[in-house]
Motif scaffolding. Structure first.
Motif, short mmCIF file in Angstrom:
data_model
loop_
_atom_site.label_atom_id
_atom_site.label_comp_id
_atom_site.label_asym_id
_atom_site.label_seq_id
_atom_site.Cartn_x
_atom_site.Cartn_y
_atom_site.Cartn_z
N ARG A 127 -120.42 -82.63 -74.82
CA ARG A 127 -119.48 -81.53 -74.97
C ARG A 127 -118.35 -81.68 -73.97
O ARG A 127 -118.56 -82.18 -72.88
N SER A 129 -115.22 -79.62 -71.80
CA SER A 129 -114.99 -78.29 -71.23
C SER A 129 -113.55 -77.83 -71.45
O SER A 129 -112.61 -78.61 -71.29
N LEU A 146 -117.86 -69.58 -81.21
CA LEU A 146 -118.29 -70.66 -80.32
C LEU A 146 -119.72 -71.10 -80.67
O LEU A 146 -120.01 -72.29 -80.78
N SER A 149 -120.00 -73.16 -83.66
CA SER A 149 -119.50 -74.52 -83.43
C SER A 149 -120.40 -75.29 -82.46
O SER A 149 -119.99 -76.31 -81.91
N SER A 150 -121.62 -74.79 -82.22
CA SER A 150 -122.59 -75.40 -81.30
C SER A 150 -122.04 -75.53 -79.89
O SER A 150 -122.35 -76.46 -79.16
N GLY A 151 -121.20 -74.57 -79.51
CA GLY A 151 -120.62 -74.57 -78.17
C GLY A 151 -121.39 -73.66 -77.23
O GLY A 151 -122.27 -72.91 -77.65
N VAL A 167 -115.65 -72.78 -71.60
CA VAL A 167 -116.56 -73.11 -72.69
C VAL A 167 -116.73 -74.62 -72.80
O VAL A 167 -115.89 -75.39 -72.32
N ALA A 168 -117.85 -75.03 -73.39
CA ALA A 168 -118.11 -76.46 -73.64
C ALA A 168 -118.38 -76.61 -75.13
O ALA A 168 -119.17 -75.85 -75.69
N ILE A 169 -117.71 -77.59 -75.72
CA ILE A 169 -117.83 -77.75 -77.17
C ILE A 169 -117.75 -79.23 -77.53
O ILE A 169 -117.05 -80.01 -76.87
N HIS A 173 -116.01 -80.46 -83.07
CA HIS A 173 -115.80 -79.04 -83.42
C HIS A 173 -114.51 -78.46 -82.85
O HIS A 173 -114.16 -77.33 -83.16
N ILE A 174 -113.82 -79.21 -82.00
CA ILE A 174 -112.67 -78.65 -81.27
C ILE A 174 -111.58 -78.14 -82.21
O ILE A 174 -111.11 -77.01 -82.08
#
Length: 197
Positions: A127, A129, A146, A149-151, A167-169, A173-174
């Motif tokens: 992921r 940040s 979020l 989007s599995s964040g 957040v971390a993603i 998915h960004i």
């Protein structure tokens, strides 16, 4: 591909009258690793040897065993099985028979290996940040998008004007997450890449 543990696990064995207990757990920071070691070490044991790995950071400790015979073999076991974000503690009660440096390395590394082999593991998702700002009323919806989007929310800071989120993603998915944020805020909520430390 790297893995972390689903939860803590334990493995016990006796080698030439010395008792070994290996305990492993997932971690998310060096502080968490040290807290696990402090909490689970047995002051009555002969040695409490450990290693942890967290991305590019890692530490190991022989706790009085000859240099390189405990901490490094434990760390090698973590890396050999593709683990990350993991701490492993091996507690030894000396049984009166010397194991020698090779025997110690095999005992500590072997205990760590066996403990991790039997443990439930989960693949680590890469992921990135980001920071964003939203109003109080948008916060719940931002968190729902979020999660879809599995964040993950890494941090949130409430200010006079709204909420600052870290957040971390996942990279895949960004784009869609950014579109969803723009839709729900009429283009006002924007993702800003967190600068690398």
């Amino acid at each position: 591909m790297s893995f972390t543990l689903v939860g803590s696990c334990e493995f016990r064995e006796e080698i030439r009258k010395s008792r070994f207990i290996t305990i492993a757990a997932p971690i998310s920071s060096p502080t968490e690793a040290q807290a696990f070691i402090d909490q689970n070490s047995d002051p009555n044991a002969t040695h409490n040897c450990w290693a942890w790995k967290l991305g590019d950071q890692y530490r190991s400790n022989d706790d009085g065993e000859p240099g390189g015979t405990a901490g490094r073999p434990i760390l090698a076991a973590i890396e050999a099985q593709g683990f990350d974000q993991v701490v492993v503690l091996v507690i030894r009660w000396y049984g009166g028979i010397q194991l020698g440096t090779g025997g110690l390395a095999r005992a500590y590394g072997g205990g760590a290996n066996k403990c991790l082999q039997q443990a439930a593991r989960v693949e680590l998702v890469n992921r990135l940040s980001f920071n964003l700002e939203c109003s109080f009323s948008e916060l719940a919806l931002v968190k729902v998008r979020l999660a879809e989007s599995s964040g993950l929310v890494e941090a949130e800071n409430f200010t006079a004007n709204g909420v600052e989120l870290s957040v971390a993603i996942g990279p895949e998915h960004i784009e869609s997450f950014q579109r969803q944020l723009a839709d729900l805020s009429r283009g006002r909520i924007v993702l800003h890449k967190t600068p690398a430390l």
